[in-house]
Design a protein around this motif. Structure first.
Motif, PDB file in Angstrom:
ATOM      1  N   LEU A  80       9.548  14.583  -8.826  1.00 51.38           N
ATOM      2  CA  LEU A  80       9.776  15.505  -7.642  1.00 51.38           C
ATOM      3  C   LEU A  80      10.894  16.624  -8.393  1.00 51.38           C
ATOM      4  CD1 LEU A  80      10.041  13.231  -4.646  1.00 51.38           C
ATOM      5  CD2 LEU A  80       8.222  14.821  -5.398  1.00 51.38           C
ATOM      6  N   ASP A  81      11.597  15.527  -9.382  1.00 51.24           N
ATOM      7  CA  ASP A  81      12.349  17.152  -9.800  1.00 51.24           C
ATOM      8  C   ASP A  81      12.060  17.987 -10.042  1.00 51.24           C
ATOM      9  OD1 ASP A  81      14.611  14.868  -9.314  1.00 51.24           O
ATOM     10  OD2 ASP A  81      14.377  13.683 -11.303  1.00 51.24           O
ATOM     11  N   ALA A  82      10.803  17.883 -10.961  1.00 51.16           N
ATOM     12  CA  ALA A  82      10.322  18.968 -12.571  1.00 51.16           C
ATOM     13  C   ALA A  82       9.061  19.732 -10.876  1.00 51.16           C
ATOM     14  CB  ALA A  82       8.978  18.230 -13.198  1.00 51.16           C
ATOM     15  N   VAL A  83       9.326  19.089  -9.815  1.00 52.54           N
ATOM     16  CA  VAL A  83       8.995  19.986  -9.080  1.00 52.54           C
ATOM     17  C   VAL A  83      10.145  21.206  -8.333  1.00 52.54           C
ATOM     18  CG1 VAL A  83       8.247  20.443  -6.478  1.00 52.54           C
ATOM     19  CG2 VAL A  83       6.627  18.588  -7.953  1.00 52.54           C
ATOM     20  N   MET A  84      11.049  20.873  -8.220  1.00 58.04           N
ATOM     21  CA  MET A  84      12.123  21.157  -7.761  1.00 58.04           C
ATOM     22  C   MET A  84      12.824  22.339  -8.798  1.00 58.04           C
ATOM     23  SD  MET A  84      13.114  20.581  -4.950  1.00 58.04           S
ATOM     24  CE  MET A  84      10.886  19.658  -4.592  1.00 58.04           C
ATOM     25  N   ALA A  85      12.546  21.721  -9.689  1.00 61.67           N
ATOM     26  CA  ALA A  85      12.609  23.054 -10.921  1.00 61.67           C
ATOM     27  C   ALA A  85      11.982  24.062 -10.926  1.00 61.67           C
ATOM     28  CB  ALA A  85      12.751  22.271 -12.272  1.00 61.67           C
TER      29      ALA A  85
END
Length: 483
Positions: free
Chosen positions: A162-167
Motif C-alpha cells: 500500500l505504501d508503494a501504491v500511495m507513492a
C-alpha cells in the motif's frame, strides 16, 4: 464512492486471492471469499484509506482468455468487467500465486497490462514467511517491475504494498467552484432526470457523453437537503435484477447472464437524480435456505439480506413469465418484515400475452396482498420499457418514508380511532408522538398492554389518515404506571 477519488483496481486470474487482498485493505470482510475459483464475478468498489489518503479499491472477477465450453460466455463477461477495471483505474495491482508460479493466464493478464499508460504493481500472494520470499523473483519475467511479496490472508507485506501504491497514486482533484462545475461538466457528469431518453429511460444527458461514458454520474455525496437514499434490487435468481441495475445506472457494472446465480455479492452505485443522490444496490438472487448447497451461495444470501436491512426502499423484481412464486412471496415477507418499503417490478412484461397478464394480476392480489398499496410497475429491464414510471414512484415513496406528522394530528387520529373501537379490558392510549422517520415510527404511551390485533387497527388508522401508502409504520408502546 465518489468518482473524484483515485481508483486502485485489484486484478488477476481466478483464485489468486484478489478478494482476500481487498478485504485486507479494507480491514473487514466485504468481498465473498472461497477456495474454488470464479466466486467474484462483478466489479465491487469500496472506499478505502491508507496513511491519510482516501481512494477507491476495486475487486474484480478473475480474467480468463477467450475459450469454449459451457462457461465460455460467462467467463467472457467476467473478463470484460476485469478489463474495464484495468483500463479505467489510476493504479492496477496484479495479484499472482507464489505457489503456482507464472501460468499462461498470468501471462495473458500481464500482456494486457504492459500496454497501460498508468502504473502497475505486482503482488505475489501467499508468501506467508521469509523462507518463501525467493519465489517472487520468477515474476519479474512478467515485465511489470519488481514484485511485492504479500500474504493477503495474514496481512504480511500488505502495508509495504500500500505504501508503494500511495507513492504512485495521483492526487485528488481540487474542489471545483460553482462556475468550474458549470463550465467543465463533461461526459462524466451526467444526471438522472424525469425526462427519459430512448436508450436509458431514467437518464438524461448533462454534458456530451460519448460511447465510452455512461449516461449517469457514479458519484455524489449527499447534501443537507438530499440525504442519501439507498434502493436495493432484490428477487429470485435469474429474474433480471442485474439487467435492471445496469439499465438504471447506464453502465454494465453487473455481469448479466442467463445462468441463475450470476451475481454473488451486493454491488452498489450512487446515481445523481433530481431527487438527490440515490444508491442503487444489486443483490444476489435469493433462494430458500433449504436449497442453498454452496458456501458462496449462503454468504451471498447473507449479503443480500444485509443490503435489504440497510436500504430505504426495495425494488422486488419478479419474472412475469414465471409468475408470482411461493419463493417471491416469502422474499416479499422478509423484505416487508425488515421495515423496507417495496415497489414491485414485473419484469419481462413485454413477453406476456393478454391471458398471462390477467393471470399474474390475480397472482399479485392473492400472493402479495400483505403489501397493501405497494406500487406494481410493469417493465422490461432489457428494453427499458415502463421504467420511466420508476423515478416518480420513488419520489412518492421517499416522501412517505421521510414523513413527519405533528403530534396534535397524531393524537387526534388515535383519539377518534379509540372512540370508534375501544381497546379491550380498559386499555387505552393516553398520548402519542412520532419519534422518528425513515420509516415513520410512533411511540404510544398506554395505561396497560395493548393486544397485537388492536395495535394493527391503530396502525391502519394512522396509515389511512395520513396517506402513508406502502411505507412500513412502526408502533412502540410504553406503559404509564399509576394511570
Amino acid at each position: 464512492m465518489a468518482s473524484s477519488l483515485p481508483t486502485v483496481a485489484i486484478v488477476g486470474r481466478p483464485n489468486v486471492g484478489k478478494s482476500t487482498l481487498m478485504n485486507r485493505v479494507l480491514g473487514r470482510r466485504e468481498a465473498i471469499v472461497a477456495e474454488q475459483p470464479g466466486v467474484t464475478r462483478d466489479r465491487k468498489e469500496m472506499p478505502a484509506s491508507w496513511q491519510g489518503r482516501d481512494f477507491t479499491v476495486v475487486d474484480t472477477g478473475g480474467w480468463l482468455p477467450q475459450g469454449s465450453g459451457d462457461n465460455a460466455s460467462m467467463d467472457a463477461k467476467v473478463s470484460a468487467q476485469s478489463e474495464k477495471s484495468m483500463e479505467g483505474a489510476d493504479v492496477v495491482v496484479m495479484v499472482v500465486d507464489s505457489h503456482a508460479g507464472i501460468t499462461g493466464d498470468d501471462e495473458g493478464v500481464a500482456g494486457r497490462l504492459r500496454g497501460r499508460a498508468g502504473p502497475v504493481l505486482v503482488a505475489v500472494n501467499k508468501v506467508d514467511d521469509e523462507a518463501h520470499e525467493d519465489l517472487i523473483w520468477e515474476f519479474i519475467r512478467l515485465g511489470l517491475g519488481d514484485p511485492f511479496p504479500v500474504s493477503a490472508l495474514h496481512g504480511r507485506g500488505v502495508g509495504d504494498l500500500l505504501d508503494a501504491v500511495m507513492a504512485v497514486l495521483p492526487d485528488e482533484p481540487a474542489a471545483a467552484t460553482d462556475s468550474d462545475t458549470e463550465s467543465e461538466a463533461g461526459a462524466d457528469m451526467v444526471s438522472v432526470s424525469g425526462q427519459p431518453g430512448a436508450d436509458h429511460p431514467m437518464v438524461s444527458v448533462s454534458g456530451q457523453p460519448g460511447a465510452d461514458h455512461p449516461m449517469v454520474s457514479v458519484s455524489g455525496q449527499p447534501g443537507a437537503d438530499h440525504p442519501m437514499v439507498s434502493v436495493s434490487i432484490v428477487g429470485r435468481p435469474n429474474a433480471g435484477k442485474s439487467t435492471l441495475f445496469n439499465r438504471l445506472i447506464g453502465d454494465d457494472r453487473s455481469v448479466v447472464h442467463d445462468q441463475p446465480g450470476t451475481t454473488r455479492d451486493a454491488i452498489d452505485t450512487v446515481v445523481e437524480t433530481e431527487l438527490g443522490p440515490i444508491r442503487f444496490v444489486d443483490t444476489a438472487g435469493m433462494r430458500r435456505r433449504a436449497r442453498i448447497d454452496q458456501a458462496t451461495e449462503y454468504y451471498s444470501l447473507l449479503r443480500a439480506l444485509a443490503a435489504v436491512d440497510r436500504s430505504d426502499i426495495a425494488l422486488l423484481v419478479i419474472d412475469a413469465t414465471v409468475g408470482v412464486t411461493h419463493q417471491d412471496q416469502r422474499l416479499a415477507e422478509r423484505v416487508d418484515g425488515a421495515g423496507c418499503p417495496i415497489v414491485v417490478l414485473l419484469n419481462k412484461w413485454d413477453l406476456l400475452d393478454t391471458e398471462a397478464r390477467e393471470a399474474i394480476a390475480l397472482d399479485i392480489d392473492h400472493r402479495l396482498h400483505f403489501l397493501g398499496d405497494a406500487a406494481v410497475l410493469r417493465v422490461s429491464a432489457l428494453s427499458g420499457k415502463g421504467l420511466n414510471r420508476l423515478l416518480p414512484e420513488l419520489r412518492g415513496v421517499i416522501a412517505e418514508y421521510r414523513r413527519r406528522i405533528p403530534t396534535q394530528a397524531v393524537n387526534r387520529v388515535l383519539r377518534d380511532a379509540q372512540a370508534a373501537h375501544p381497546a379491550p379490558d380498559g386499555a387505552r392510549v393516553l398520548y402519542a408522538t412520532q419519534g422518528a422517520a425513515d420509516p415513520p415510527t410512533f411511540t404510544l404511551f398506554a395505561n396497560r398492554t395493548l393486544p397485537r390485533t388492536y395495535l394493527r387497527y391503530l396502525e391502519r388508522s394512522l396509515r389511512e389518515a395520513f396517506d402513508l401508502g406502502s411505507v412500513p409504520v412502526k408502533l412502540r408502546v410504553r406503559r404509564r404506571s399509576g394511570e
